[in-house]
Motif scaffolding. Structure first.
Motif, short mmCIF file in Angstrom:
data_model
loop_
_atom_site.label_atom_id
_atom_site.label_comp_id
_atom_site.label_asym_id
_atom_site.label_seq_id
_atom_site.Cartn_x
_atom_site.Cartn_y
_atom_site.Cartn_z
N ARG A 25 42.03 59.99 38.60
CA ARG A 25 42.36 60.76 37.39
C ARG A 25 43.05 59.87 36.36
O ARG A 25 42.72 59.87 35.17
CB ARG A 25 43.25 61.95 37.72
N ASN A 26 44.02 59.06 36.82
CA ASN A 26 44.70 58.15 35.90
C ASN A 26 43.74 57.10 35.34
O ASN A 26 43.82 56.77 34.16
CB ASN A 26 45.87 57.46 36.61
N ALA A 27 42.84 56.62 36.18
CA ALA A 27 41.87 55.62 35.70
C ALA A 27 40.98 56.22 34.62
O ALA A 27 40.64 55.55 33.64
CB ALA A 27 41.02 55.11 36.87
N LYS A 28 40.63 57.49 34.77
CA LYS A 28 39.76 58.13 33.77
C LYS A 28 40.52 58.52 32.52
O LYS A 28 40.10 58.25 31.40
CB LYS A 28 39.07 59.36 34.36
N GLN A 29 41.66 59.16 32.69
CA GLN A 29 42.37 59.74 31.55
C GLN A 29 43.23 58.74 30.80
O GLN A 29 43.24 58.72 29.58
CB GLN A 29 43.23 60.91 32.00
N GLU A 30 43.99 57.92 31.52
CA GLU A 30 44.96 57.06 30.85
C GLU A 30 44.46 55.64 30.65
O GLU A 30 44.95 54.93 29.79
CB GLU A 30 46.26 57.05 31.64
N LEU A 31 43.48 55.21 31.45
CA LEU A 31 43.02 53.83 31.35
C LEU A 31 41.57 53.74 30.87
O LEU A 31 41.00 52.67 30.83
CB LEU A 31 43.18 53.12 32.69
N ALA A 32 40.99 54.85 30.52
CA ALA A 32 39.66 54.91 29.89
C ALA A 32 38.56 54.22 30.69
O ALA A 32 37.78 53.45 30.16
CB ALA A 32 39.75 54.33 28.48
N ILE A 33 38.48 54.55 31.96
CA ILE A 33 37.45 53.93 32.80
C ILE A 33 36.04 54.30 32.33
O ILE A 33 35.10 53.54 32.53
CB ILE A 33 37.65 54.29 34.29
N GLU A 64 26.69 44.33 34.97
CA GLU A 64 27.78 43.39 35.26
C GLU A 64 29.01 43.69 34.39
O GLU A 64 30.14 43.62 34.86
CB GLU A 64 27.31 41.96 35.05
N SER A 65 28.80 44.07 33.15
CA SER A 65 29.92 44.41 32.26
C SER A 65 30.64 45.66 32.75
O SER A 65 31.87 45.74 32.70
CB SER A 65 29.42 44.64 30.84
N HIS A 66 29.89 46.64 33.24
CA HIS A 66 30.51 47.86 33.78
C HIS A 66 31.33 47.52 35.02
O HIS A 66 32.44 48.03 35.19
CB HIS A 66 29.44 48.90 34.11
N LYS A 67 30.78 46.67 35.85
CA LYS A 67 31.50 46.27 37.07
C LYS A 67 32.81 45.57 36.70
O LYS A 67 33.86 45.87 37.27
CB LYS A 67 30.61 45.34 37.90
N GLU A 68 32.76 44.65 35.76
CA GLU A 68 33.97 43.94 35.34
C GLU A 68 34.97 44.89 34.70
O GLU A 68 36.18 44.76 34.92
CB GLU A 68 33.59 42.82 34.37
N HIS A 69 34.49 45.84 33.91
CA HIS A 69 35.36 46.83 33.29
C HIS A 69 36.10 47.64 34.37
O HIS A 69 37.33 47.82 34.29
CB HIS A 69 34.52 47.76 32.40
N ILE A 70 35.38 48.09 35.37
CA ILE A 70 36.00 48.87 36.44
C ILE A 70 37.00 48.02 37.22
O ILE A 70 38.08 48.49 37.57
CB ILE A 70 34.91 49.47 37.36
#
Length: 93
Positions: A25-33, A42-48
């Motif tokens: 929840r924190n990753a989605k709401q506060e850290l904009a996953i 590869e960019s999505h993987k690095e972002h996560i």
């Protein structure tokens, strides 16, 4: 489902699961996953990976700042404290 185990085990399992739910929840709401707009896998993987590193560092910082467990800061408050502290250090030099 196996309902033959004692209720204490179910509570312990739920507590562990709840911590994972809070993490995501924190990753989605506060850290904009979910905000990565790249077309590349590869960019999505690095972002996560970066989000999970940030989540871990912020969680650790929160634990260190609140050893007594009474006050829990939001991630925004932690980041403001880090920036403020860094600013005070740079002013001394």
């Amino acid at each position: 489902m196996n309902f033959t185990k004692p209720p204490e085990e179910a509570i312990n399992a739920y507590e562990k699961t709840w911590k994972i739910e809070i993490f995501f929840r924190n990753a989605k709401q506060e850290l904009a996953i979910t905000s990565c707009r790249s077309k590349y896998k590869e960019s999505h993987k690095e972002h996560i990976e970066m989000i999970f590193m940030a989540e871990t560092m912020l969680f650790y910082t929160n634990c260190e700042l609140n050893e007594d467990g009474v006050v829990t800061l939001t991630y925004s408050e932690i980041i403001c404290e880090i920036i403020s502290h860094s600013h005070r250090i740079s002013q001394r030099n």
